[in-house]
Design an enzyme around this catalytic site. Structure first.
Site, PDB file in Angstrom:
ATOM      1  CG  PHE A 244      -1.629   1.193   1.591  1.00 14.95           C
ATOM      2  CD1 PHE A 244      -2.283   1.970   0.646  1.00 14.95           C
ATOM      3  CD2 PHE A 244      -1.637   1.613   2.931  1.00 14.95           C
ATOM      4  CE1 PHE A 244      -2.934   3.152   1.023  1.00 14.95           C
ATOM      5  CE2 PHE A 244      -2.284   2.775   3.309  1.00 14.95           C
ATOM      6  CZ  PHE A 244      -2.925   3.553   2.356  1.00 14.95           C
TER       7      PHE A 244
ATOM      8  CD  GLU B 216      -0.663   0.404  15.051  1.00 14.80           C
ATOM      9  OE1 GLU B 216      -0.791  -0.647  15.686  1.00 14.80           O
ATOM     10  OE2 GLU B 216      -1.245   0.631  13.977  1.00 14.80           O
TER      11      GLU B 216
ATOM     12  CB  THR C 210       3.747   2.196  12.983  1.00 14.71           C
ATOM     13  OG1 THR C 210       2.502   2.453  13.613  1.00 14.71           O
ATOM     14  CG2 THR C 210       4.428   1.091  13.777  1.00 14.71           C
TER      15      THR C 210
ATOM     16  CE1 TYR D  73       3.034  -3.373  11.800  1.00 17.38           C
ATOM     17  CE2 TYR D  73       1.622  -1.963  13.142  1.00 17.38           C
ATOM     18  CZ  TYR D  73       2.487  -2.129  12.066  1.00 17.38           C
ATOM     19  OH  TYR D  73       2.816  -1.055  11.270  1.00 17.38           O
TER      20      TYR D  73
ATOM     21  CE1 TYR E  58     -13.868  -7.736  11.131  1.00 15.19           C
ATOM     22  CE2 TYR E  58     -12.701  -8.716   9.271  1.00 15.19           C
ATOM     23  CZ  TYR E  58     -12.826  -7.720  10.225  1.00 15.19           C
ATOM     24  OH  TYR E  58     -11.905  -6.705  10.278  1.00 15.19           O
TER      25      TYR E  58
ATOM     26  N   PRO F  59      -8.403  -8.028  21.105  1.00 12.55           N
ATOM     27  CG  PRO F  59      -7.717 -10.265  21.160  1.00 12.55           C
ATOM     28  CD  PRO F  59      -8.325  -9.235  20.261  1.00 12.55           C
TER      29      PRO F  59
HETATM   30  P1  NAD Z   1       1.359  -3.539   3.362  1.00 12.84           P
HETATM   31  O1  NAD Z   1       1.037  -4.724   4.195  1.00 12.84           O
HETATM   32  O2  NAD Z   1       0.321  -2.957   2.477  1.00 12.84           O
HETATM   33  O3  NAD Z   1       2.624  -3.852   2.420  1.00 12.84           O
HETATM   34  C1  NAD Z   1       3.747  -4.541   2.893  1.00 12.84           C
HETATM   35  C2  NAD Z   1       4.601  -4.929   1.690  1.00 12.84           C
HETATM   36  O4  NAD Z   1       5.748  -5.617   2.187  1.00 12.84           O
HETATM   37  C3  NAD Z   1       3.899  -5.872   0.704  1.00 12.84           C
HETATM   38  O5  NAD Z   1       4.142  -5.479  -0.620  1.00 12.84           O
HETATM   39  C4  NAD Z   1       4.531  -7.224   0.994  1.00 12.84           C
HETATM   40  O6  NAD Z   1       4.572  -8.078  -0.158  1.00 12.84           O
HETATM   41  C5  NAD Z   1       5.926  -6.803   1.437  1.00 12.84           C
HETATM   42  N1  NAD Z   1       6.530  -7.811   2.317  1.00 12.84           N
HETATM   43  C6  NAD Z   1       5.969  -8.426   3.406  1.00 12.84           C
HETATM   44  N2  NAD Z   1       6.823  -9.319   3.916  1.00 12.84           N
HETATM   45  C7  NAD Z   1       7.947  -9.272   3.157  1.00 12.84           C
HETATM   46  C8  NAD Z   1       9.181  -9.958   3.196  1.00 12.84           C
HETATM   47  N3  NAD Z   1       9.428 -10.905   4.120  1.00 12.84           N
HETATM   48  N4  NAD Z   1      10.121  -9.646   2.280  1.00 12.84           N
HETATM   49  C9  NAD Z   1       9.889  -8.705   1.323  1.00 12.84           C
HETATM   50  N5  NAD Z   1       8.716  -8.044   1.229  1.00 12.84           N
HETATM   51  C10 NAD Z   1       7.761  -8.322   2.136  1.00 12.84           C
HETATM   52  O7  NAD Z   1       1.916  -2.459   4.391  1.00 12.84           O
HETATM   53  P2  NAD Z   1       1.754  -0.867   4.399  1.00 12.84           P
HETATM   54  O8  NAD Z   1       0.500  -0.514   5.085  1.00 12.84           O
HETATM   55  O9  NAD Z   1       2.034  -0.354   3.054  1.00 12.84           O
HETATM   56  O10 NAD Z   1       2.943  -0.477   5.383  1.00 12.84           O
HETATM   57  C11 NAD Z   1       4.261  -0.239   4.874  1.00 12.84           C
HETATM   58  C12 NAD Z   1       5.165   0.154   6.019  1.00 12.84           C
HETATM   59  O11 NAD Z   1       4.674   1.328   6.656  1.00 12.84           O
HETATM   60  C13 NAD Z   1       5.259  -0.917   7.122  1.00 12.84           C
HETATM   61  O12 NAD Z   1       6.587  -0.967   7.563  1.00 12.84           O
HETATM   62  C14 NAD Z   1       4.333  -0.399   8.203  1.00 12.84           C
HETATM   63  O13 NAD Z   1       4.755  -0.848   9.474  1.00 12.84           O
HETATM   64  C15 NAD Z   1       4.499   1.103   8.049  1.00 12.84           C
HETATM   65  N6  NAD Z   1       3.344   1.919   8.472  1.00 12.84           N
HETATM   66  C16 NAD Z   1       2.072   1.615   8.040  1.00 12.84           C
HETATM   67  C17 NAD Z   1       1.016   2.440   8.419  1.00 12.84           C
HETATM   68  C18 NAD Z   1      -0.391   2.164   7.922  1.00 12.84           C
HETATM   69  O14 NAD Z   1      -1.325   2.861   8.339  1.00 12.84           O
HETATM   70  N7  NAD Z   1      -0.617   1.227   7.014  1.00 12.84           N
HETATM   71  C19 NAD Z   1       1.227   3.541   9.237  1.00 12.84           C
HETATM   72  C20 NAD Z   1       2.540   3.821   9.654  1.00 12.84           C
HETATM   73  C21 NAD Z   1       3.585   3.008   9.252  1.00 12.84           C
HETATM   74  P1  TYD Z   2      -6.791  -0.856  11.432  1.00 15.95           P
HETATM   75  O1  TYD Z   2      -7.217  -0.254  10.138  1.00 15.95           O
HETATM   76  O2  TYD Z   2      -6.648  -2.332  11.537  1.00 15.95           O
HETATM   77  O3  TYD Z   2      -5.443  -0.113  11.862  1.00 15.95           O
HETATM   78  P2  TYD Z   2      -4.633  -0.172  13.293  1.00 15.95           P
HETATM   79  O4  TYD Z   2      -5.124  -1.299  14.098  1.00 15.95           O
HETATM   80  O5  TYD Z   2      -3.239  -0.372  12.825  1.00 15.95           O
HETATM   81  O6  TYD Z   2      -4.874   1.167  13.928  1.00 15.95           O
HETATM   82  O7  TYD Z   2      -7.834  -0.401  12.549  1.00 15.95           O
HETATM   83  C1  TYD Z   2      -8.129   0.960  12.763  1.00 15.95           C
HETATM   84  C2  TYD Z   2      -9.086   1.038  13.928  1.00 15.95           C
HETATM   85  O8  TYD Z   2     -10.337   0.441  13.527  1.00 15.95           O
HETATM   86  C3  TYD Z   2      -8.631   0.262  15.154  1.00 15.95           C
HETATM   87  O9  TYD Z   2      -9.060   0.953  16.316  1.00 15.95           O
HETATM   88  C4  TYD Z   2      -9.366  -1.062  15.039  1.00 15.95           C
HETATM   89  C5  TYD Z   2     -10.673  -0.663  14.368  1.00 15.95           C
HETATM   90  N1  TYD Z   2     -11.294  -1.689  13.498  1.00 15.95           N
HETATM   91  C6  TYD Z   2     -12.649  -1.992  13.643  1.00 15.95           C
HETATM   92  O10 TYD Z   2     -13.358  -1.431  14.495  1.00 15.95           O
HETATM   93  N2  TYD Z   2     -13.182  -2.932  12.809  1.00 15.95           N
HETATM   94  C7  TYD Z   2     -12.446  -3.574  11.862  1.00 15.95           C
HETATM   95  O11 TYD Z   2     -13.000  -4.459  11.146  1.00 15.95           O
HETATM   96  C8  TYD Z   2     -11.066  -3.239  11.714  1.00 15.95           C
HETATM   97  C9  TYD Z   2     -10.209  -3.917  10.675  1.00 15.95           C
HETATM   98  C10 TYD Z   2     -10.526  -2.280  12.549  1.00 15.95           C
END
Ligand code: NAD
Ligand code: TYD
Length: 350
Positions: free
Chosen positions: A14, A135, A133, A158, A349, A290
């Site tokens: 993403f 988190e 992140t 995570y 779910y 949880p």
């Molecule tokens: P995502 O799950 O959409 O994408 C992860 C990518 O990493 C995928 O393309 C997957 O194929 C690749 N990948 C997974 N395991 C791998 C491995 N062993 N070797 C090589 N490639 C591998 O994740 P995202 O939401 O795009 O997050 C990207 C980064 O940003 C992560 O490090 C995440 O912790 C961080 N991040 C995400 C968010 C969020 O809201 N999604 C917020 C802050 C930080």
């Molecule tokens: P999520 O998108 O999984 O991101 P993160 O857990 O990394 O913050 O969840 C965002 C918020 O939404 C989190 O408080 C959990 C809640 N949530 C729901 O209430 N229902 C859902 O089906 C999901 C996936 C998340």
């Protein structure tokens, strides 16, 4: 002078796909190497608009495979690394913590080792940017914000794995002098978001007239940033961040989950020409996650003041663009929700 080579890990995911696009289009003089294992979350369709660009190369590799990673570093000789590859979904980490340790901790250490070996103490023009992140900071009560000085206090497998990877990145800076920067960003949303996370899951479920599952009482709060604004922040910190520093990234944009889902339903009713209130009837309160963190909220003052960063869109605009993208890309949504997604969804779910 030869081209600068930047290795981006997780570029088929993403956020990574938006970072890859930003770099490929903005820096034609860079060679961008996208390294990704293509797990369930990786999808090359996210990059089809730039896949043929001459400054772009895709390499399929798993960051848990230390030998292969070192070979990729030796072949492409990157000057910079932007590390996004990770297992990224909290609910999956609760079901299977070990895969998070393998990719997020061991995988990060493998990349740090490869950079250390390749750069061999010649750090001029080199940079390892670790994308993390908010988190890692754990949870806030009703008040307060996470700053860069907030103590780490992760609760989910995570966030524990991401916190551990952050510590290793800092340790390689402090011990071996590796030139690193870190970013800790709030929750992202936008195009290409895998529909296991709250916003794309709700868009997908409204489109399919399925329940919108809200964990617990829905009062859990997240701080949301449009993914393209995260990619812009990565660009800024990669190029201008101070060696050894971390930067919190966010847009001062907190939403309680229930209010966010109601706003999403309001916008979807309008766009789908449904009666006002119709999508919201799908909202269903379900068993809580949880260890669910109550509230995340980023203090982005440091990146704002030191690097002049500002998000480019408001949440309402970003959400509208996001919903439009899913409405115009239902084939993408259908592709990623066939196969493995069905068994994940049933276990989580149903
Ligand atoms: P995502 O799950 O959409 O994408 C992860 C990518 O990493 C995928 O393309 C997957 O194929 C690749 N990948 C997974 N395991 C791998 C491995 N062993 N070797 C090589 N490639 C591998 O994740 P995202 O939401 O795009 O997050 C990207 C980064 O940003 C992560 O490090 C995440 O912790 C961080 N991040 C995400 C968010 C969020 O809201 N999604 C917020 C802050 C930080
Ligand atoms: P999520 O998108 O999984 O991101 P993160 O857990 O990394 O913050 O969840 C965002 C918020 O939404 C989190 O408080 C959990 C809640 N949530 C729901 O209430 N229902 C859902 O089906 C999901 C996936 C998340």
């Amino acid at each position: 002078m030869s081209k600068r080579t930047i290795l981006i890990t997780g570029g088929a995911g993403f956020i990574g796909s938006h970072v890859v696009r930003e770099f490929v289009l903005k820096y034609p003089d860079y060679h961008i190497v996208n390294l990704d294992a293509l797990t369930y979350a990786g999808n090359l369709a996210n990059l089809k608009d730039i896949a043929e660009k001459s400054n772009y190369t895709f390499v399929k590799a798993d960051i848990t495979d230390a030998k292969h990673i070192l070979a990729v570093f030796q072949e492409y000789k990157p000057d910079g690394v932007i590390h996004l590859a990770a297992e990224s979904h909290v609910d999956r980490s609760i079901a299977d913590p070990t895969s998070f340790v393998m990719t997020n901790v061991i995988g990060t250490v493998n990349l740090l080792n490869a950079a250390k070996i390749l750069w061999d103490n010649n750090f001029d023009g080199k940079r390892f940017h670790h994308v993390s992140t908010d988190e890692v900071y754990g949870t806030l009560g009703e008040n307060g914000l996470f700053t860069e000085d907030t103590a780490y206090d992760p609760h989910s497998p995570y966030s524990a794995s991401k916190a551990s990877s952050d510590h290793f990145v800092r340790a390689y800076h402090d011990t071996y002098g590796l030139p690193v920067v870190l970013t800790n960003c709030s929750n992202n949303y936008g195009p290409n978001h895998f529909p296991e996370k709250l916003i794309p899951l709700c868009i997908h479920n409204v489109l399919n007239n399925r329940p919108l599952p809200i964990y617990g009482d829905g009062k859990f709060t997240r701080d949301w940033l449009f993914v393209i604004d995260h990619a812009r922040a990565v660009d800024l910190v990669f190029h201008k961040g101070v060696n050894g520093s971390s930067y919190n990234v966010g847009g001062f944009n907190e939403w309680k989950n229930i209010d966010l889902v109601k706003e999403l339903c309001r916008q979807m009713d309008q766009k789908l020409k449904k009666q006002h209130g119709e999508s919201a009837k799908l909202i269903t309160f379900v068993r809580d996650r949880p260890g669910h963190d109550l509230r995340y909220a980023i203090d982005a003052t440091k990146i704002n003041k030191e690097l002049g960063y500002q998000p480019s869109v408001t949440f309402e605009e970003g959400l509208s663009k996001t919903i439009d993208w899913y409405l115009n890309n239902q084939e993408w949504l259908n592709d990623v929700t066939s196969g493995e997604y069905q068994s994940y969804y049933a276990a989580q779910y149903l």
